[in-house]
Enzyme design. Structure first.
Site: not given
Ligand code: C5J
Length: 232
Positions: A137, A170, A210, A166, A32
């Protein structure tokens, strides 16, 4: 496959432990890195975020992309977004939070988080090349409602080098999905970013805790070196 030479094994310095992988069964997955998240006027900013916080991930992700291409890895790009008629956008997602502009509303880069709009594009520094799969997606995870699993299994992929944005949304959701499907996931720390720095750090810590409960964490310099190093 008969006639295919065995892939040389590479060693990656990572946490919680070094990892051996083969280029032929490893994919770079870039999550993304879209204008909607990284540039002003898109989805990220509509949710009240300082989008400049994500810029730091671009150069390390570009280094990963160049190294992966040189090494002949499968490169997969993902994009979060929805159909123009919003038929794949759950009302609960559209209504979430108190955004200044909602998914599907007009924005400075076209309709927010809608496929085909300028904001949905991947940033120029990471533009996909012809032949590199681009997975669209509707959700946070890259396996949900996509053909990513088929793309990976057709290439007998076992290990994923994951970067993008992020970290805690995602990237994390995709790594969790992949881990449950049996993939070995290495999150490239400096090639990921979050609007909330503490969440970036916590997200990385959760991956490698872990004994590596979700996978491994490595720096882009180590991964580029493991992929053969060299300039772009
Ligand atoms: C992603 C979001 N790509 N933060 N989307 O992390 O909404």
């Amino acid at each position: 496959m008969a006639g295919t030479p065995p892939s040389p094994t590479a060693r990656l310095e990572a946490e919680p432990a070094p990892l051996a992988f083969e280029a032929g069964t490893t994919a770079l997955v870039i999550i993304d890195m879209q204008r909607d998240f990284l540039e002003p006027g898109g989805f990220g900013e509509s949710l009240g975020n300082d989008v400049s916080r994500l810029a730091a991930a671009i150069a390390p992700a570009a280094a990963m992309l160049a190294a992966a291409r040189r090494a002949g890895l499968l490169v997969v790009h993902t994009r979060e977004g929805h159909r123009p008629d919003l038929s794949d956008a759950p009302p609960a997602k559209i209504a979430r939070g108190a955004p200044a502009a909602r998914i599907g509303d007009p924005g400075r880069m076209g309709r927010i988080l809608i496929r085909g709009e300028p904001g949905h594009d991947i940033v120029p520094a990471l533009r996909p090349r012809p032949g590199e799969p681009v997975v669209d997606k509707p959700g946070k995870g890259a396996f949900y409602a996509t053909d990513l699993a088929g793309i990976l299994s057709a290439r007998r992929i076992e290990t994923l080098l994951v970067c993008g944005v992020t970290t805690e949304v995602c990237v994390h959701t995709t790594v969790r999905e992949a881990n449950d499907r049996g993939y070995r996931c290495v999150v490239i720390a400096d090639a990921c970013a979050s609007y909330i720095p503490a969440f970036h750090e916590a997200g990385l810590a959760m991956i490698k805790a872990q004994g590596g409960i979700f996978g491994w964490v490595a720096q882009s310099a180590a991964a580029v070196s493991a992929l053969g190093g060299g300039a772009a």
